[in-house]
Enzyme design. Structure first.
Site, PDB file in Angstrom:
ATOM      1  N   GLY A  10      58.195  31.264  42.557  1.00  0.00           N
ATOM      2  CA  GLY A  10      56.568  31.493  42.488  1.00  0.00           C
ATOM      3  C   GLY A  10      56.203  31.548  40.862  1.00  0.00           C
ATOM      4  O   GLY A  10      56.461  32.404  40.465  1.00  0.00           O
ATOM      5  N   GLY A  12      52.747  32.013  39.802  1.00  0.00           N
ATOM      6  CA  GLY A  12      51.608  32.268  39.622  1.00  0.00           C
ATOM      7  C   GLY A  12      51.380  33.601  38.697  1.00  0.00           C
ATOM      8  O   GLY A  12      52.166  33.818  37.938  1.00  0.00           O
ATOM      9  N   GLU A 169      31.478  32.396  43.346  1.00  0.00           N
ATOM     10  CA  GLU A 169      31.650  31.970  41.835  1.00  0.00           C
ATOM     11  C   GLU A 169      31.695  30.121  42.178  1.00  0.00           C
ATOM     12  O   GLU A 169      31.176  29.659  40.835  1.00  0.00           O
ATOM     13  CB  GLU A 169      33.151  32.033  41.384  1.00  0.00           C
ATOM     14  CG  GLU A 169      33.069  33.704  40.939  1.00  0.00           C
ATOM     15  CD  GLU A 169      34.398  34.205  40.036  1.00  0.00           C
ATOM     16  OE1 GLU A 169      34.161  34.817  39.079  1.00  0.00           O
ATOM     17  OE2 GLU A 169      35.407  33.625  40.801  1.00  0.00           O
ATOM     18  N   ALA A 313      44.411  38.868  40.956  1.00  0.00           N
ATOM     19  CA  ALA A 313      45.112  38.548  39.571  1.00  0.00           C
ATOM     20  C   ALA A 313      45.449  39.867  38.790  1.00  0.00           C
ATOM     21  O   ALA A 313      46.543  40.056  38.246  1.00  0.00           O
ATOM     22  CB  ALA A 313      44.445  37.445  38.747  1.00  0.00           C
ATOM     23  N   LYS A 374      33.722  38.614  31.461  1.00  0.00           N
ATOM     24  CA  LYS A 374      34.473  37.715  32.216  1.00  0.00           C
ATOM     25  C   LYS A 374      35.611  37.081  31.028  1.00  0.00           C
ATOM     26  O   LYS A 374      36.685  36.848  31.339  1.00  0.00           O
ATOM     27  CB  LYS A 374      33.713  36.748  33.160  1.00  0.00           C
ATOM     28  CG  LYS A 374      34.590  35.681  33.941  1.00  0.00           C
ATOM     29  CD  LYS A 374      35.147  36.472  34.975  1.00  0.00           C
ATOM     30  CE  LYS A 374      35.434  35.529  36.232  1.00  0.00           C
ATOM     31  NZ  LYS A 374      36.355  34.631  36.208  1.00  0.00           N
TER      32      LYS A 374
END
Length: 400
Positions: A10, A12, A169, A313, A374
């Site tokens: 993976g 990610g 979002e 995340a 952000k």
């Protein structure tokens, strides 16, 4: 003596950062590290809602893996994981298989449909570069059809199921994108409906009430409709059927209502809760001292409230640091393993261009200040991934 084999499955946030940290923590002669990922690129999941709405091109969101890791030090295999044979220390791929001494499971998540009939078959989801490209093109196509096919209202109705972070979002980006689409396809803005449906009593469940009120007011002002405390009973090719019996016809239904751990973990025979493994404090799989789990497949309890931390995340990135140090300890002959402790640095949700809400420390952030924060968070991740050059190449450098 042969070098121990570390296999990361993976690419990610958890898997990619694990590879980056292991590359730094272990020398070439300490271990043989292999990373397996379906694509030859890594993408920022937290930017996918922008790609889906069409406010950011998907090429900005993906980063080629060989731009992140040194492929002379880490073996990269582009392939799809099919099965984990945990007791045989093998991973079956679509085009072969790999063995390991240590396995890092970082496979990400699957959509959680909560048993809603027809959702998997008829709703789109913000999952990958390919899925968000499809959403964007689908919305554009239906707007293009509107004036050619009798101005059917359902063609310009967009239903977003779920008003958590991804849902909010996404509708924020849609509120920015829809006026551009209306101008391009000669459609009055007031005709278009963006409908955000949430089964819970409010949007952003569990978030600060003052920030939630700001978000709702901001998005409603820009044309977003909210249906809260309103479960979806069924999704079909014509739209959605609510638990109340009301039907909303829509050519576009996007589901953002939650995720579960990757199905391959459950299918491997590990004990899971919604596809996630309750890992030991050192991030190892209970009963398997040679298997680590990070990211969306790892379940860690927030002991203050006795509930799992949401799979974000931020937590995946922090887990990768602990994982790399623990694997180094094991490979260097053992010693005290480090316990993972999540350091919550805050949460920020975008509401579209120049608008966001968030909490950093004890401070609430609104509007442009939150939006700038952000971007700082996004750029920080790029810095951890590849230093200043990566920030310059892929970052959102303009803060205001």
């Amino acid at each position: 003596m042969s070098k121990p084999k570390i296999l990361i499955i993976g690419g990610g946030y958890g898997g990619m950062m694990s590879a980056v940290r292991l590359e730094k923590e272990l020398g070439l002669n300490n271990a043989e590290i292999t990373l397996v990922n379906k694509h030859n690129y890594h993408y920022q999941t937290t930017w996918l809602h922008e790609n889906a709405a069409g406010t950011l091109h998907h090429d900005r969101t993906r980063i080629m893996i060989d731009d992140i890791i040194d492929t002379n030090k880490i073996n990269f295999v582009q392939d799809t994981v099919v099965e984990i044979k945990k007791d045989e220390k093998r991973v079956i791929l679509q085009n072969g298989e790999l063995t390991y001494d240590y396995l890092v499971i970082a496979l990400g998540s699957d959509p959680e449909t909560f048993g809603i009939q027809g959702l998997k078959e008829n709703a789109m989801s913000i999952r990958s570069i390919n899925s968000v490209r499809e959403i964007r093109e689908h919305i554009d196509y239906n707007f293009a059809r509107y004036n050619n096919e009798g101005q059917k209202q359902e063609l310009i109705n967009i239903v977003v199921g779920g008003a958590g972070f991804t849902g909010i979002e996404f509708v924020g980006e849609l509120a920015d994108r829809v006026p551009e689409l209306c101008k391009e396809y000669d459609i009055p803005r007031e005709k278009v409906r963006i409908i955000n449906i949430e089964a819970a009593p409010n949007v952003l469940p569990g978030f600060d009430e003052e920030l939630v009120e700001y978000a709702i007011n901001n998005l409603e002002r820009r044309g977003v409709e909210f249906l809260v405390n309103t479960p979806i009973k069924e999704c079909n090719e014509d739209g959605v059927l609510l638990a109340s019996g009301e039907e909303i016809k829509a050519a576009t239904v996007v589901w953002t209502g939650g995720v579960r751990g990757n199905h391959l973990v459950e299918e491997a025979g590990f004990e899971t809760m919604r596809g996630r493994v309750k890992v030991d404090k050192d991030l190892r799989m209970p009963g398997y001292e040679y298997i680590f789990v990070v990211g969306d497949c790892a379940l860690i309890i927030n002991e203050e409230i006795n509930r799992p931390y949401p799979p974000t995340a931020q937590i995946a990135i922090q887990q990768a640091y602990t994982l790399a140090r623990n694997l180094k300890t094991l490979i260097n002959g053992g010693g005290k393993m480090e316990e993972f402790t999540f350091d919550n640095k805050g949460t920020v949700a975008s509401l579209g261009k120049g608008e966001a809400i968030g909490v950093v420390g004890n401070k609430k952030l609104f509007g442009s200040t939150a939006s700038a924060m952000k971007k700082v968070i996004d750029n920080r991740y790029l810095f951890l991934l590849g230093g200043v050059p990566m920030v310059v190449k892929k970052g959102k450098l303009k803060l205001f």
